[in-house]
Design a protein around this motif. Sequence first.
Motif, short mmCIF file in Angstrom:
data_model
loop_
_atom_site.label_atom_id
_atom_site.label_comp_id
_atom_site.label_asym_id
_atom_site.label_seq_id
_atom_site.Cartn_x
_atom_site.Cartn_y
_atom_site.Cartn_z
N GLY A 182 13.47 -3.95 0.64
CA GLY A 182 12.32 -3.13 0.26
C GLY A 182 12.72 -1.99 -0.66
N ALA A 183 13.85 -1.35 -0.36
CA ALA A 183 14.33 -0.26 -1.22
C ALA A 183 14.64 -0.77 -2.62
CB ALA A 183 15.58 0.37 -0.61
N LEU A 184 15.27 -1.93 -2.70
CA LEU A 184 15.60 -2.51 -4.01
C LEU A 184 14.35 -2.84 -4.80
CD1 LEU A 184 17.66 -3.72 -6.01
CD2 LEU A 184 17.60 -5.83 -4.66
N LEU A 185 13.36 -3.43 -4.16
CA LEU A 185 12.13 -3.80 -4.86
C LEU A 185 11.36 -2.57 -5.32
CD1 LEU A 185 10.89 -6.77 -2.64
CD2 LEU A 185 12.08 -6.89 -4.84
N LEU A 186 11.31 -1.52 -4.48
CA LEU A 186 10.58 -0.30 -4.87
C LEU A 186 11.25 0.37 -6.07
CD1 LEU A 186 8.40 1.85 -4.32
CD2 LEU A 186 10.09 3.03 -2.92
N LEU A 187 12.57 0.53 -6.02
CA LEU A 187 13.27 1.19 -7.12
C LEU A 187 13.15 0.39 -8.41
CD1 LEU A 187 16.46 2.33 -5.21
CD2 LEU A 187 14.66 3.80 -6.10
N ALA B 26 12.42 12.14 -1.81
CA ALA B 26 11.43 12.26 -0.74
C ALA B 26 10.47 11.08 -0.74
CB ALA B 26 10.66 13.57 -0.89
N VAL B 27 10.02 10.68 -1.92
CA VAL B 27 9.13 9.53 -2.03
C VAL B 27 9.83 8.26 -1.57
CG1 VAL B 27 8.00 8.05 -3.72
CG2 VAL B 27 7.64 10.51 -3.81
N PHE B 28 11.08 8.11 -1.96
CA PHE B 28 11.87 6.94 -1.58
C PHE B 28 12.05 6.89 -0.07
CE2 PHE B 28 16.21 5.14 -0.90
CZ PHE B 28 15.95 3.85 -1.30
N ALA B 29 12.41 8.01 0.55
CA ALA B 29 12.59 8.05 2.00
C ALA B 29 11.28 7.81 2.73
CB ALA B 29 13.19 9.39 2.40
N GLY B 30 10.18 8.35 2.20
CA GLY B 30 8.89 8.13 2.84
C GLY B 30 8.50 6.66 2.85
N PHE B 31 8.77 5.96 1.75
CA PHE B 31 8.46 4.53 1.72
C PHE B 31 9.30 3.76 2.73
CE2 PHE B 31 9.73 0.33 0.16
CZ PHE B 31 8.50 -0.31 0.15
N LEU B 32 10.58 4.09 2.84
CA LEU B 32 11.43 3.39 3.80
C LEU B 32 10.97 3.63 5.23
CD1 LEU B 32 15.04 3.84 2.35
CD2 LEU B 32 13.49 1.88 2.16
N ALA C 217 0.83 -1.22 0.00
CA ALA C 217 0.00 0.00 0.00
C ALA C 217 0.86 1.26 0.00
CB ALA C 217 -0.96 -0.03 1.19
N PRO C 218 1.85 1.40 0.90
CA PRO C 218 2.74 2.57 0.81
C PRO C 218 3.49 2.66 -0.51
CG PRO C 218 2.98 1.51 2.94
CD PRO C 218 2.13 0.61 2.10
N ALA C 219 3.85 1.52 -1.08
CA ALA C 219 4.56 1.55 -2.37
C ALA C 219 3.65 2.11 -3.46
CB ALA C 219 5.03 0.14 -2.73
N CYS C 220 2.38 1.73 -3.44
CA CYS C 220 1.43 2.26 -4.43
C CYS C 220 1.28 3.76 -4.29
CB CYS C 220 0.08 1.56 -4.28
SG CYS C 220 0.02 -0.10 -4.96
N TRP C 221 1.14 4.23 -3.06
CA TRP C 221 0.99 5.67 -2.85
C TRP C 221 2.25 6.42 -3.23
CZ3 TRP C 221 -3.34 8.06 -2.69
CH2 TRP C 221 -4.48 7.43 -2.20
N ALA C 222 3.41 5.82 -2.96
CA ALA C 222 4.67 6.47 -3.34
C ALA C 222 4.77 6.60 -4.86
CB ALA C 222 5.85 5.66 -2.80
N ALA C 223 4.43 5.52 -5.58
CA ALA C 223 4.48 5.57 -7.04
C ALA C 223 3.45 6.54 -7.60
CB ALA C 223 4.25 4.16 -7.61
N HIS C 224 2.27 6.56 -7.01
CA HIS C 224 1.21 7.48 -7.45
C HIS C 224 1.62 8.93 -7.23
CE1 HIS C 224 -2.81 9.12 -8.12
NE2 HIS C 224 -2.71 9.73 -6.95
N LEU C 225 2.14 9.22 -6.05
CA LEU C 225 2.55 10.59 -5.73
C LEU C 225 3.67 11.05 -6.66
CD1 LEU C 225 2.33 13.03 -3.83
CD2 LEU C 225 4.02 11.92 -2.36
#
Length: 408
Positions: free
Chosen positions: A312-317, A279-285, A243-251
């Motif tokens: 988690g950082a690797l998968l998000l990026l 900022a989005v990356f740090a927020g997800f972490l 869920a946070p990953a989706c919001w990070a990508a959307h934002l």
Amino acid sequence: MPGGRRGDVGGSAAHGGTRGHGRGTVLHRDRAPAATPTPRRGAADPVRTLLHRHRELCERAVDPLEIAAGLEAHGVTDRTAARFRHRDVFSLAEEMYARIARGTGTPAPSRPEHRDEPRAGAGWIVLSLLPGALGAATVAGLHLTAGRIRPAVAAIGALSVALAVRALLRRGPLSSRGPGRTTGLRSPGARAWTCWLLVYAVLGDGLLGAAVGGGPDELPDGTATGPWPLTTVPVLALALACAPACWAAHLFAVRARRRLTVSRGLDEFAASVRPLLLAVFAGFLCALAVLLAVCGRVLHEPAGLAQTLPLGALLLLARLLTTHGFTHAPAVALGAAAWAEVTAQASVFAGRLPGCDPLAVPVDTLLTAWGPGSVPALACAAAATALLVHAARTLTRASAHAPTGTQP
């Protein structure tokens, strides 16, 4: 003769007054701002060649931003635009857009406001919560069952979470949009490495710790205290972090698209998007760290921050890059991290062979100093750092946010 010349000069001067007045009028008109870019004709028209070269791009574009993104994808920079008598690529794209509409004799196609801007839909919001809900149900089932039922619960739960994540990657902010962009990780190797990294997060640390001590003597029994301990906190937190990953990508997608509309140069756009990405990356972490702490507290297990946050950082990026059309670097980074974990495990078992004791020394030393979690922590942290540097260069390009997928 001299008199005649003076007469001629005088006559010319007399007529020149009119010319001077006319010339002054022309200069005054030149200083007036033009409402639309004036096409340059003849041999001294540097834009005409560029129009012919990118005519298909200009004809299908519905606004100058798409042309600007396409030009950047083909290597046209603000410095290159100066050779076409424009201050930046956006200004050059505006002239090309206006001229191609006049040249075809048809009005420029209208672009609905925010036509390609991602929107928060109820469908993907539910999908973003589904992996976490199924993961929590699976973990609860593992704690409430015993014996032969537990492996079946684990298998069914893992399959349901995988299907939920697959559905999430096909819709919403984590899906690839636009023609010419991939839908998910099409590379079988990238999918395999991702699965390996997630399986290692569950079983890898327990297997490595048991292998250093001469085991494992038995198969995992689904508990955190067995001969081959099972770690559930990392995967549960990662499932909830969808869920946070989706919001990070959307934002990131929405804010970057808006900044694309107000930027007046590629450098300006990159400078404004780079802090947004960080900022989005740090927020997800931060969100993932909170989820790890909560899951560890509820399940009475170690949170595993050191090894799960880099994963988690690797998968998000990797997903952000794949969503915007860049698939090669994520596959390489995921493969490098997975190979590092495979090599660490293999070296411990290879060290048991006669005369191969030195093979296990590096991993033994690492585990003695920092524990089994140091292997995935170092592997994923190195891969995520390299991918972050790559993302800071590629995701800050205008072409990465082109609505029609103009990446080369």
